[in-house]
Design an enzyme around this catalytic site. Sequence first.
Site, short mmCIF file in Angstrom:
data_model
loop_
_atom_site.label_atom_id
_atom_site.label_comp_id
_atom_site.label_asym_id
_atom_site.label_seq_id
_atom_site.Cartn_x
_atom_site.Cartn_y
_atom_site.Cartn_z
N ARG A 88 -40.01 16.20 -23.54
CA ARG A 88 -40.86 15.12 -23.14
C ARG A 88 -42.07 14.96 -24.25
O ARG A 88 -42.97 14.04 -24.21
CB ARG A 88 -41.71 15.54 -21.89
CG ARG A 88 -41.21 14.62 -20.65
CD ARG A 88 -41.89 15.25 -19.60
NE ARG A 88 -41.76 14.49 -18.36
CZ ARG A 88 -41.11 14.62 -17.47
NH1 ARG A 88 -39.98 15.34 -17.42
NH2 ARG A 88 -41.06 13.68 -16.30
N ARG A 127 -39.70 6.08 -3.55
CA ARG A 127 -39.40 7.49 -3.65
C ARG A 127 -40.49 8.21 -2.72
O ARG A 127 -40.38 9.09 -2.17
CB ARG A 127 -39.02 7.68 -5.06
CG ARG A 127 -38.56 9.37 -5.10
CD ARG A 127 -38.08 9.56 -6.54
NE ARG A 127 -39.13 9.87 -7.47
CZ ARG A 127 -38.97 9.89 -8.80
NH1 ARG A 127 -37.58 9.90 -9.20
NH2 ARG A 127 -39.64 10.45 -9.69
N ARG A 133 -42.28 13.34 -2.50
CA ARG A 133 -42.73 14.10 -3.57
C ARG A 133 -44.32 14.07 -3.98
O ARG A 133 -44.88 13.09 -4.24
CB ARG A 133 -41.75 13.62 -4.75
CG ARG A 133 -40.67 14.53 -5.35
CD ARG A 133 -39.96 14.14 -6.47
NE ARG A 133 -40.76 14.07 -7.57
CZ ARG A 133 -40.29 13.79 -8.78
NH1 ARG A 133 -38.70 13.62 -9.02
NH2 ARG A 133 -41.09 13.86 -9.89
N ARG A 144 -48.40 9.26 -14.56
CA ARG A 144 -47.14 9.55 -15.29
C ARG A 144 -46.67 8.82 -16.15
O ARG A 144 -46.09 8.91 -17.25
CB ARG A 144 -46.07 10.02 -14.15
CG ARG A 144 -46.73 11.14 -13.43
CD ARG A 144 -45.61 11.35 -12.08
NE ARG A 144 -44.28 11.81 -12.37
CZ ARG A 144 -43.37 11.47 -11.72
NH1 ARG A 144 -43.31 10.85 -10.91
NH2 ARG A 144 -42.43 12.05 -12.36
P1 AMP Z 1 -39.63 15.22 -13.65
O1 AMP Z 1 -39.00 15.52 -12.35
O2 AMP Z 1 -38.70 15.37 -14.73
O3 AMP Z 1 -40.32 13.63 -13.32
O4 AMP Z 1 -40.80 16.39 -13.65
C1 AMP Z 1 -41.80 16.13 -12.82
C2 AMP Z 1 -43.27 16.68 -13.52
O5 AMP Z 1 -42.87 17.99 -14.09
C3 AMP Z 1 -43.52 15.88 -14.62
O6 AMP Z 1 -44.38 14.89 -13.97
C4 AMP Z 1 -44.35 17.28 -15.37
O7 AMP Z 1 -45.72 17.42 -14.80
C5 AMP Z 1 -43.56 18.24 -15.26
N1 AMP Z 1 -42.52 18.42 -16.25
C6 AMP Z 1 -41.10 18.06 -16.00
N2 AMP Z 1 -40.61 18.31 -17.53
C7 AMP Z 1 -41.51 18.57 -18.41
C8 AMP Z 1 -41.44 18.79 -19.62
N3 AMP Z 1 -40.36 18.94 -20.49
N4 AMP Z 1 -42.80 19.10 -20.06
C9 AMP Z 1 -43.89 18.98 -19.62
N5 AMP Z 1 -44.07 18.96 -18.12
C10 AMP Z 1 -42.89 18.72 -17.69
#
Ligand code: AMP
Length: 193
Positions: A88, A127, A133, A144
């Site tokens: 990310r 969602r 969530r 985000r």
């Molecule tokens: P996601 O399900 O991929 O949208 O991730 C949910 C949340 O988890 C994100 O908004 C971040 O806060 C954290 N997160 C997930 N993957 C990462 C990553 N590779 N680096 C930093 N934070 C992450």
Amino acid sequence: MRVVIFGPPGSGKGTQAALLSRRLGVPAISTGEMLRSAVSQGSSLGLKAKAVMEAGRLVPDDVMIGMMRERIAAPDAREGFVLDGFPRTVEQARALEGLFDGNGKGLAAVVNLSVPEPILLERLDGRSSQERRSDDSRATILERLRVYHEKTEPLIGFYRSRGLLADVDGVGDVAEIAERVERALAGRARGVA
Ligand code: AMP
């Protein structure tokens, strides 16, 4: 085969990563899922990650890189994986390249799912009410997206310059998008995309 499914929040990367992983017979590795499970278990990582996730910010790179280093060393990831939510940041992407050093092939492709912002907002709001969530509240959604543009979007150029990017239109129904993903990967395998 090692593939990254990349895209903004709400682009459908989790759904497409799961479908592709089944098709390729390799695990889908979702850092978001791993973090959510740490939060629900109340582990020390979970306690640290919870507030960051609820604010829509990113968990620090060193934590994520350590988590990924361990996960891709697991036996089920030996033949490959589909990454969902990692990398990310540019720092995470560089670290990922480092993790492949000395263990053969790197990434086969990075699938870039593109979805216009109004559609992302519509999907994320939906969602939020369906899945509850805790990071899908309106304020968090906007944060985000901002963090995506600032920290994650630069990876498009990073991977394009390495010849790894496969652009896929992420608007449509799930099966239709899955077909586009497969076509993009098949095209890359033949060296035409
Ligand atoms: P996601 O399900 O991929 O949208 O991730 C949910 C949340 O988890 C994100 O908004 C971040 O806060 C954290 N997160 C997930 N993957 C990462 C990553 N590779 N680096 C930093 N934070 C992450």
